[in-house]
Motif scaffolding. Sequence first.
Motif, mmCIF file in Angstrom:
data_model
loop_
_atom_site.group_PDB
_atom_site.id
_atom_site.type_symbol
_atom_site.label_atom_id
_atom_site.label_comp_id
_atom_site.label_asym_id
_atom_site.label_seq_id
_atom_site.Cartn_x
_atom_site.Cartn_y
_atom_site.Cartn_z
ATOM 1 N N UNK A 323 0.815 -1.219 0.000
ATOM 2 C CA UNK A 323 0.000 0.000 0.000
ATOM 3 C C UNK A 323 0.848 1.270 0.000
ATOM 4 N N UNK A 324 2.166 1.151 0.009
ATOM 5 C CA UNK A 324 3.047 2.317 0.178
ATOM 6 C C UNK A 324 2.918 3.332 -0.950
ATOM 7 N N UNK A 325 2.650 2.839 -2.150
ATOM 8 C CA UNK A 325 2.598 3.757 -3.292
ATOM 9 C C UNK A 325 1.234 4.422 -3.444
ATOM 10 N N UNK A 327 -2.259 6.538 -1.973
ATOM 11 C CA UNK A 327 -2.568 7.668 -1.081
ATOM 12 C C UNK A 327 -4.071 7.831 -0.968
ATOM 13 N N UNK A 328 -4.480 8.600 0.041
ATOM 14 C CA UNK A 328 -5.887 8.926 0.183
ATOM 15 C C UNK A 328 -6.757 7.709 0.397
ATOM 16 N N UNK A 329 -7.907 7.725 -0.295
ATOM 17 C CA UNK A 329 -8.870 6.641 -0.155
ATOM 18 C C UNK A 329 -8.337 5.317 -0.632
ATOM 19 N N UNK A 330 -7.508 5.348 -1.691
ATOM 20 C CA UNK A 330 -6.957 4.094 -2.214
ATOM 21 C C UNK A 330 -6.083 3.420 -1.172
ATOM 22 N N UNK A 331 -5.258 4.209 -0.469
ATOM 23 C CA UNK A 331 -4.399 3.658 0.577
ATOM 24 C C UNK A 331 -5.231 3.094 1.722
ATOM 25 N N UNK A 332 -6.305 3.809 2.096
ATOM 26 C CA UNK A 332 -7.138 3.342 3.195
ATOM 27 C C UNK A 332 -7.807 2.010 2.844
ATOM 28 N N UNK A 333 -8.357 1.918 1.617
ATOM 29 C CA UNK A 333 -9.022 0.677 1.213
ATOM 30 C C UNK A 333 -8.025 -0.486 1.155
ATOM 31 N N UNK A 334 -6.797 -0.173 0.702
ATOM 32 C CA UNK A 334 -5.758 -1.204 0.634
ATOM 33 C C UNK A 334 -5.438 -1.724 2.029
ATOM 34 N N UNK A 335 -5.295 -0.832 2.992
ATOM 35 C CA UNK A 335 -4.977 -1.237 4.363
ATOM 36 C C UNK A 335 -6.130 -2.001 5.008
ATOM 37 N N UNK A 336 -7.351 -1.639 4.661
ATOM 38 C CA UNK A 336 -8.508 -2.369 5.182
ATOM 39 C C UNK A 336 -8.493 -3.813 4.660
ATOM 40 N N UNK A 337 -8.212 -3.955 3.345
ATOM 41 C CA UNK A 337 -8.149 -5.309 2.773
ATOM 42 C C UNK A 337 -7.050 -6.122 3.451
ATOM 43 N N UNK A 338 -5.896 -5.502 3.661
ATOM 44 C CA UNK A 338 -4.794 -6.219 4.314
ATOM 45 C C UNK A 338 -5.160 -6.626 5.740
ATOM 46 N N UNK A 339 -5.866 -5.742 6.438
ATOM 47 C CA UNK A 339 -6.268 -6.055 7.818
ATOM 48 C C UNK A 339 -7.202 -7.259 7.869
#
Length: 404
Positions: A323-325, A327-339
Amino acid sequence: MARRAVVVGVLASLALVVPAARAAAPDPGERAEALLFGAAINRFVAKQLPSTFSVRGDRDAGIGAQDVTLVDARYCGASKAGHGRLVGVLRPASSSETPPAALPALEARDCHGKLDEAARRLAAAPDAGAVAVVELTAEWVPSEVRVAIGDVATGGEGGRALGKTLARAKAAGPLATADTGGLKLETERGSSLAFDLALSFLKDGVLATLTVACPGCAPGAPRAPAIVSTSAPADADGVVGANLRLANRVVALFSEDGPLVLEMDRQAVEIRNIQIAGGEGTLSVRGRATSRAVAETALVQIESSGADLRLGEIRAEPELENCNALSGGASMRCNIRNAARGPAAAALAATMTSRYRGKLLRTLVVPPPFSFDVGGRRLTLRLTPTRASAAAGSVVVHGKADVE
């Protein structure tokens, strides 16, 4: 000549597992061994019989070529010179559509008794006709196995003429030869690896030593078994073993045909990129597991242990997105999926452990058929496992062997 290769095929196909080609010196760290015992060899020989081959005539004596048929054969271990030894029964080839009268089968005692005695016993059968009991010897020299006729004893009406025919066959040199270098192990879908084969003939079997093929290198001499035991459990007549480096190469080869599929709770889990590791009495199988139902992937590790490896704990780690690359909503959704992937992986591991803990590894991962071209013949070894074990950086499977 193709039919003469039956005995060569028997002796040279006893390897069945392994390898890959490279031009450098062979890697002593990559080695496999296969041992087939007499029962498996005799079973394969019986499938190939009767087999007819032609013996050259003697032009000067006005004798034309003659066909003879091998109707029975039995593996008898190694000679004092270390050559493989079989005892076989030969008859003149029949030109009639009616098959000749059946002969009594060779017995275990014929391996140790006099050939003359066996010939007299068989020739005494009703309508036996000409019968020859012969010694067939197999010798391995670097990159080649040779089969030749040894001693001959004849009996029955026409036996003397049959003896003269076989004397010409013996004087002509080897009945057949087959290369044992650069042999290819092929999967059902055509992937292949090449290896060099060395043969050792033992009291009750044939040991095949397999090393990575090395074109242009001096072939290695056969060695005493370093991986497999020369004694097998009562429920096995074949054993195949490889050190883990070579075993992983073979696993990768057959993985090209498709993933390992495990069924769980009405859904299938596919495991790819399989690697195995282990120690004394333990073996780990690692890979990328994907559930067909949810299309998520986790890194799983399946532990097994024991004299006949049984599955224990199964662990799984989530395969996370980077998710490092983002930002914003895309980063949040990526981190939610990983969680969410962490609990999903834990649930997968728990389900797999519940389903498979205590099961024998050999029932979960069945060895594929091992196919080779030896002496112009396609030979396939199928091993039905009766025990799987791990020791000293190697994996060994005992089982019932069937060669086709």
